[in-house]
Write an enzyme that holds these catalytic residues in place. Structure first.
Site, PDB file in Angstrom:
ATOM      1  N   LEU A 112       0.882  -1.160   0.000  1.00 31.92           N
ATOM      2  CA  LEU A 112       0.000   0.000   0.000  1.00 31.92           C
ATOM      3  C   LEU A 112       0.920   1.209   0.000  1.00 31.92           C
ATOM      4  O   LEU A 112       1.904   1.244   0.744  1.00 31.92           O
ATOM      5  CB  LEU A 112      -0.896   0.026   1.251  1.00 31.92           C
ATOM      6  N   ASP A 113       0.622   2.202  -0.833  1.00 28.80           N
ATOM      7  CA  ASP A 113       1.512   3.363  -0.840  1.00 28.80           C
ATOM      8  C   ASP A 113       1.418   4.098   0.494  1.00 28.80           C
ATOM      9  O   ASP A 113       0.488   3.884   1.274  1.00 28.80           O
ATOM     10  CB  ASP A 113       1.220   4.288  -2.026  1.00 28.80           C
TER      11      ASP A 113
END
Length: 257
Positions: A112-113
């Site tokens: 997940l960024d």
């Protein structure tokens, strides 16, 4: 599975099920007699049957049983500002602090960024991690995006039909509008995708004219974030582990076909 009840190799099936925490030995025996237990795909109803927990694949009511107690499966609600890495070479906050409660060396499944929060799986099971992360297996993820502007039903249809991005076309598996404000408060959109492309939700929403303000991943395959607070991690329940292992075994079977 070994030959039959006369063999002394392996572990009695009901004992293996009890050791795995499926049920007490007496209840496990009932499950076997009722034909609810399969070993390597075949229903087993003989109480004297033995299994090799290291090699045999056992499921109860279609849900895989985990015999290997060295495997760890952890759900993390990743907060914003944390990168999906066990060691960030730029010194940014990473995932190491969330794995301190476990002796095993855990790794994140997918990414997940940093600006996105939500469900991230940490495990030491490499085979399962491959199935969950690789887009060819089609494991879905559900995101809730708060976006700028008032999203219309026409925009939702466009997301379902597909948009063209610089790395190729992409469409949502499912999309629905949760709320939309006419007073400039933005909109909430739920997107279901199986793509593993980088920052895919943000790029899709920007392409349809509604940049993401906040983004959280609520579901990953059969796992639901539920009420787990941001920044907290917990081991998966027996039911959740079974669901993941079932998914992994189904994917392995598809590869063999």
């Amino acid at each position: 599975m070994t030959g039959g009840s006369e063999s002394t190799e392996g572990v009695r099936l009901q004992k293996a099920l009890a050791n795995a925490g499926v049920a007490s030995r007496r209840v496990a025996e009932q499950l076997i007699v009722e034909g609810r237990v399969r070993v390597n795909g075949a229903v087993v109803t003989e109480l004297g049957s033995r299994v090799d927990p290291e090699n045999d694949l056992v499921d109860v009511d279609g849900t895989a049983v985990q015999f290997d107690q060295s495997r760890r499966y952890v759900m993390l609600n990743k907060p914003t500002g944390v990168v999906s890495s066990m060691k960030d070479d730029r010194g940014r906050p990473d995932l190491r602090r969330f794995t301190e409660d476990w002796d095993e060396r855990l790794y994140n499944v997918g990414r997940l960024d940093a600006e996105t929060s939500g469900l991230l799986v940490l495990t030491n099971d490499g085979e399962l991690a491959h199935v969950l992360a690789h887009p060819s297996f089609g494991v879905t993820k559900v995101y809730i995006a708060k976006v700028d502007g008032r999203v219309t039903p026409q925009t939702i249809q466009r997301l379902l039909k597909g948009v063209d991005l610089e790395d190729g076309p992409i469409s949502a598996d499912k999309a629905r509008l949760l709320s939309s404000s006419a007073e400039g408060g933005g909109s909430l959109v739920e997107l279901t995708l199986h793509s593993g492309r980088n920052r895919i939700v943000r790029r899709m929403m920007a392409e349809v004219g509604h940049p993401v303000v906040e983004l959280v991943r609520r579901q990953f395959g059969p796992l639901h974030l539920g009420t787990l607070p941001a920044g907290r991690a917990r081991e998966l329940t027996k039911v959740e582990r079974g669901a993941l292992l079932t998914l992994s075994r189904q994917a392995a079977g598809q590869q063999e076909d």
